[in-house]
Scaffold this active site. Sequence first.
Site, PDB file in Angstrom:
ATOM      1  N   ILE A 145       0.836  -1.201   0.000  1.00  0.00           N
ATOM      2  CA  ILE A 145       0.000   0.000   0.000  1.00  0.00           C
ATOM      3  C   ILE A 145       0.873   1.254   0.000  1.00  0.00           C
ATOM      4  CG2 ILE A 145      -1.949  -1.105   1.168  1.00  0.00           C
ATOM      5  CD1 ILE A 145      -1.054   0.510   3.730  1.00  0.00           C
ATOM      6  N   ASP A 146       2.147   1.112   0.406  1.00  0.00           N
ATOM      7  CA  ASP A 146       3.009   2.297   0.575  1.00  0.00           C
ATOM      8  C   ASP A 146       3.470   2.895  -0.761  1.00  0.00           C
ATOM      9  OD1 ASP A 146       2.835   1.645   3.264  1.00  0.00           O
ATOM     10  OD2 ASP A 146       4.729   0.549   3.267  1.00  0.00           O
TER      11      ASP A 146
HETATM   12  O1  F6P Z   1       4.281  -1.623   4.613  1.00  0.00           O
HETATM   13  C1  F6P Z   1       2.909  -1.648   4.831  1.00  0.00           C
HETATM   14  C2  F6P Z   1       2.571  -1.111   6.195  1.00  0.00           C
HETATM   15  O2  F6P Z   1       1.161  -1.139   6.342  1.00  0.00           O
HETATM   16  C3  F6P Z   1       3.131   0.268   6.506  1.00  0.00           C
HETATM   17  O3  F6P Z   1       2.399   1.297   5.891  1.00  0.00           O
HETATM   18  C4  F6P Z   1       3.087   0.252   8.010  1.00  0.00           C
HETATM   19  O4  F6P Z   1       4.056   1.126   8.567  1.00  0.00           O
HETATM   20  C5  F6P Z   1       3.414  -1.177   8.345  1.00  0.00           C
HETATM   21  O5  F6P Z   1       3.128  -1.947   7.193  1.00  0.00           O
HETATM   22  C6  F6P Z   1       2.626  -1.717   9.502  1.00  0.00           C
HETATM   23  O6  F6P Z   1       3.065  -3.019   9.756  1.00  0.00           O
HETATM   24  P1  F6P Z   1       2.309  -4.004  10.756  1.00  0.00           P
HETATM   25  O7  F6P Z   1       1.173  -4.637  10.004  1.00  0.00           O
HETATM   26  O8  F6P Z   1       3.355  -4.990  11.121  1.00  0.00           O
HETATM   27  O9  F6P Z   1       1.815  -3.201  11.903  1.00  0.00           O
END
Ligand code: F6P
Length: 365
Positions: A142-143
């Site tokens: 999504i980033d």
């Molecule tokens: O890389 C995708 C993402 O959703 C980022 O935007 C976010 O910082 C991270 O993953 C969150 O990760 P987790 O699902 O481990 O909390």
Amino acid sequence: MKKRLLIATGGGDCPGLNAVIRAIVKRASFHREWEVLGSIDAFDGILRDPMHLVELTEERVSGIHVMGGTIIGTTNKGGPFAWPVKNADGSWGAVDRSQDLLDRLRYQNIEAVINIGGDGSQRISQSLFEMGCPIIGVPKTIDNDLSDTDFTFGFQTAVDVASDAVDKLVTTAASHHRILILEVMGRYAGWIALHAAIAGGAEVCLIPEIPYDIEKVMDAIHKRTDLGKGFAIIVIAEGAKALGGKMVFSENDEPGAMKIQLGGVGLQLSHQLKAVGCEIEIRETILGHLQRGGRPNAFDRVLASQFGVKAFELVLEQKWGHMVAYKHPDIIGVPIKEAIRHYNLIDVDSDLVKTARGLGISLGD
Ligand code: F6P
């Protein structure tokens, strides 16, 4: 004997993963000599004892392109190069099981691997490729922070969710004459924030690429209140930081997890605004994993399907070490090592940034 293709989905999930899986299986079905397997929870399915693999037939993947998540599971912890192990003293360490992974792939007669994942997963793909693994990458996140592709799938759906959140915040902010802060994901890139701010018509958008000056943010709010509008919407990316400040994160000590967990900058911004004299009521919303869940939108379904079909074609061409990529209007293969060389961050001189400025959105600088 059939040729075996293994699919893995790694890292954080995102809308569109199932559409890629379905497209690979459908495209592979034209070549009856191939059978497709899925490794449950990224490469953990291969590395676990017993292994956890599932056959991915056309029947199994029928209709899954509209579903969020991934039917073969994922993980953003550990991986073949840093497999978590418990030490004798109860602490956690990591071991390199990459050679074991390759041996197990060989034992399973797997002739090709398609690894669907973001930056971290494609780093794993590249390292496995360098060890001789016949692997193809598919970029997801999504980033939207992977280089060498115009977009990753999942991003547009996340932007839809964030824009919808802005729309909803506008009505309540207007009713209460408040400042509403929306914190969105995106890691070190501001793509989701900037797109949602433009789509939703936010007054302020703070992104990691442009450290913000709190006085400038306050000026933007004053300018708006001077116009008689008693509310403002601020979209802030989780990786944004104040001038001379640091990103807001917590340390994640779960075994094998990414050490840095971003989050909390929206609340920090709220405190900073109050500290410089903001007298308007402020509330904060952290959008969180809502941006990753649910059905992919039509754009992401199409992109994910294109990626899946192309990924299987790269397998047929034996373009190992390549990743599918979207270079409008084409879907091409690019070396994975190019795609992971650096993060795809927003160019501060880009038209997207100019558009935001042209709309009067303050970027805090
Ligand atoms: O890389 C995708 C993402 O959703 C980022 O935007 C976010 O910082 C991270 O993953 C969150 O990760 P987790 O699902 O481990 O909390």
